[in-house]
Design a protein around this motif. Structure first.
Motif, mmCIF file in Angstrom:
data_model
loop_
_atom_site.group_PDB
_atom_site.id
_atom_site.type_symbol
_atom_site.label_atom_id
_atom_site.label_comp_id
_atom_site.label_asym_id
_atom_site.label_seq_id
_atom_site.Cartn_x
_atom_site.Cartn_y
_atom_site.Cartn_z
ATOM 1 N N GLU A 173 0.722 -1.109 -0.074
ATOM 2 C CA GLU A 173 -0.120 -0.014 -0.115
ATOM 3 C C GLU A 173 0.849 1.312 -0.066
ATOM 4 O OE1 GLU A 173 -2.178 0.268 3.772
ATOM 5 O OE2 GLU A 173 -0.615 0.648 4.960
ATOM 6 N N GLU A 195 -1.620 -11.703 -4.901
ATOM 7 C CA GLU A 195 -3.370 -12.179 -4.798
ATOM 8 C C GLU A 195 -3.077 -13.652 -5.034
ATOM 9 O OE1 GLU A 195 -5.585 -10.397 -3.365
ATOM 10 O OE2 GLU A 195 -4.845 -8.188 -4.059
ATOM 11 N N MET A 225 -5.394 -7.111 -9.422
ATOM 12 C CA MET A 225 -4.167 -7.414 -10.119
ATOM 13 C C MET A 225 -3.051 -7.547 -9.032
ATOM 14 S SD MET A 225 -4.790 -3.999 -12.327
ATOM 15 C CE MET A 225 -3.479 -4.022 -13.557
ATOM 16 N N GLU A 251 -4.100 7.280 -2.600
ATOM 17 C CA GLU A 251 -4.437 7.259 -1.197
ATOM 18 C C GLU A 251 -4.200 8.675 -0.573
ATOM 19 O OE1 GLU A 251 -4.128 3.057 0.550
ATOM 20 O OE2 GLU A 251 -2.216 3.863 0.596
ATOM 21 N N GLU A 277 -16.160 -3.709 -4.178
ATOM 22 C CA GLU A 277 -15.225 -2.495 -3.485
ATOM 23 C C GLU A 277 -14.410 -1.717 -4.663
ATOM 24 O OE1 GLU A 277 -12.320 -3.648 -0.780
ATOM 25 O OE2 GLU A 277 -11.316 -1.768 -0.701
#
Ligand code: GAP
Length: 511
Positions: free
Chosen positions: A217, A251, A261, A268, A331
């Motif tokens: 992230e 993933e 992906m 963000e 989402e």
């Protein structure tokens, strides 16, 4: 076109018109990794710009950042990702296919919800105007049964995952009779946790190298720079730091095209607030973000909020903005109240203070954080799937048109000389040169004019300008609108104003 057909069409259209290619396609590609082609890169950039403009440049108290993908490995220990950034996986012993246990159960619950919705739709038809859906949902035993079972399934799964009781998650899958979609069998392995971070070695020799992670992230780059930005920017709480950039996750189940992906891009923003005020700001950002989405005009009914059943290790409240993708509501963006978890953890692991002195209350504290986090690729898919239309025209022919919000279109204007002679290409190129200063434009003289219009409809070009013989007489051109297909004759000198009114980001950003 049903939803399955639409999704297939989106994927093939994305390839045919240079939006998205499978990565390393000549070597048969790599799963869940994609490249953006000549039109895709423009659309992606425009979505990013729309976000940046709305989040950073239109907020006095939000600034940008571009932090590195590689971060000190302790970052990920502190953030909890080394220990807790896991997905529960389960294998089917017959098909040898791997699944996310939580996704199998979520899909099961979603089917129950869809059954309840169907019952409501049937009843609405039967009762007509007098139908009270809320009352029906509360009292109809069948609808209540479906909804109760869906909610109980989700609650039990959330408890199993939170408590680390993976045996119960497996038991739940078995009790619900969930079968592998490939083999049809219910012959499952145990549920195991699988860490999603990609690790690699930094250093010239394997011996002296240290293990580093590709960031899963972008948020942690913001947290570790919190004081740098606060001090150098003289920021006062509440304030935000925003960034866009690549993130990487190994993933387990990579499917649904660019929805999930292994390498993707996030946009963000971390908003630092006074402790105790986080719920106010959480509600504020939920509202602000859904407005940003709806301004695009893809249909308000295509968005809904979903409050999390299972909170991430850092959150005390979390909601998703879900979008109605061709494979159902999923989402698109997350809004999380992350408490002071991250800053406190970085204080502890680094031994450095990450506090703010609040002059208004004369106090030092570790700020609380409200985060908005959206996947750029998912946003791209949402736009592409809502925008792709097959239209039947009055003369019975059909056209494929990509009705992307005009301000985001990859090519804004196509300049087309009617013929490749009589000086028309020269005039068209002069117009192009002028408009290119403000917009991404294309010059196109190949094929009949109708074919050229279709080509630009397919990539979503809002405006086609045609230069014809009358242009030579009175300096006018035709301007064709992608959505209405109406053509109006306007003077070359008025082109810029007319085009700006149609495609400017301003109309999206004003509210
Ligand atoms: N910093 C918080 C965070 O990363 P997340 O819900 O895991 O939260 C945020 O991810 C957003 O990133 C998601 O709402 C989604 O749009 C996008 N995203 C997450 N995983 C993705 C993946 N594998 N492929 C594409 N987009 C992804």
């Amino acid at each position: 076109m049903n939803q399955d057909e639409l999704f297939k069409k989106v994927i093939s259209h994305a390839k045919e018109y240079g939006f998205i290619f499978q990565s390393s396609e000549i070597y048969d590609g790599m799963q869940a990794i994609y490249d953006y082609g000549q039109n895709g890169v423009e659309l992606k950039k425009n979505i990013r710009d729309y976000w940046w403009k709305a989040m950073v440049q239109m907020h006095e108290n939000i600034v940008g950042l571009d932090s590195a993908i590689f971060m000190h490995p302790t970052t990920w220990k502190a953030s909890g990702h080394v220990d807790a950034f896991n997905d529960p996986m389960i294998d089917n012993k017959d098909s040898k296919k791997r699944y996310r246990a939580d996704v199998l159960l979520e899909d099961y619950a979603e089917k129950l919800r869809q059954k309840a919705d169907k019952e409501c739709a049937k009843a609405a038809k039967r009762f007509g105007e007098s139908f009270d859906e809320a009352m029906f949902r509360e009292t109809n035993p069948r609808v209540k049964g479906y909804m109760d079972e869906a909610n109980e399934t989700m609650a039990r799964m959330a408890k199993g995952l939170t408590d680390g009781n993976l045996e119960d998650v497996k038991a739940l899958i078995e009790e619900k009779g969930i079968a592998c979609p490939i083999s049809g069998s219910k012959n499952w392995t145990e549920v195991r946790q699988f860490n999603l971070m990609f690790a690699t070695q930094m250093g010239s020799t394997a011996d002296g190298a240290s293990e580093v992670y590709l960031r899963p992230e972008t948020a942690q780059g913001i947290f570790v720079n919190f004081l740098n930005v606060q001090k150098t920017g003289r920021m006062k709480i509440p304030f935000g730091i925003a960034q866009t950039g690549k993130a990487f996750r190994n993933e387990i189940v990579a499917r649904q095209f660019i929805f999930r992906m292994r390498e993707f891009e996030q946009m963000e923003m971390q908003f630092f607030v006074r402790p105790g005020e986080e719920m106010k700001w959480y509600e504020y950002w939920k509202e602000a973000r859904i407005k940003w989405h709806k301004a695009l005009g893809l249909g308000d009914e295509n968005y809904r909020f979903h409050d999390h059943d299972k909170l991430a290790h850092y959150a005390n409240a979390a909601a998703d903005i879900e979008f109605n993708f061709p494979f159902g509501f999923k989402e698109l963006e997350g809004i999380h109240s992350r408490t002071d978890f991250d800053l406190k953890a970085h204080e502890e692991f680094s031994g450095k203070k990450l506090q703010y002195f609040d002059p208004e209350i004369n106090k030092n504290y570790v700020p609380y954080v409200v985060e908005t986090s959206i996947g750029l690729d998912r946003m791209f898919l949402a736009i592409l799937s809502a925008a792709l239309k097959e239209e039947t025209l009055e003369d019975g022919s059909s056209r494929t048109v990509l009705k992307v919000p005009m301000a985001l279109a990859p090519v804004k204007v196509a300049v087309l000389p009617l013929l490749k002679k009589d000086g028309l290409p020269e005039i068209a190129r002069d117009i192009l040169k002028e408009l290119q200063l403000d917009h991404n434009c294309q010059y196109d003289e190949k094929d009949a004019i109708g074919k050229r219009y279709r080509r630009h409809d397919a990539i979503g070009t809002p405006v086609c300008i045609t230069v014809d013989h009358q242009t030579k007489e009175d300096d006018s051109v035709t301007l064709r609108n992608r959505d209405t297909m109406q053509q109006e004759r306007i003077k070359i000198k008025d082109l810029a104003t007319t085009i700006n009114a149609l495609i400017s980001l301003k109309s999206l950003l004003k509210d």
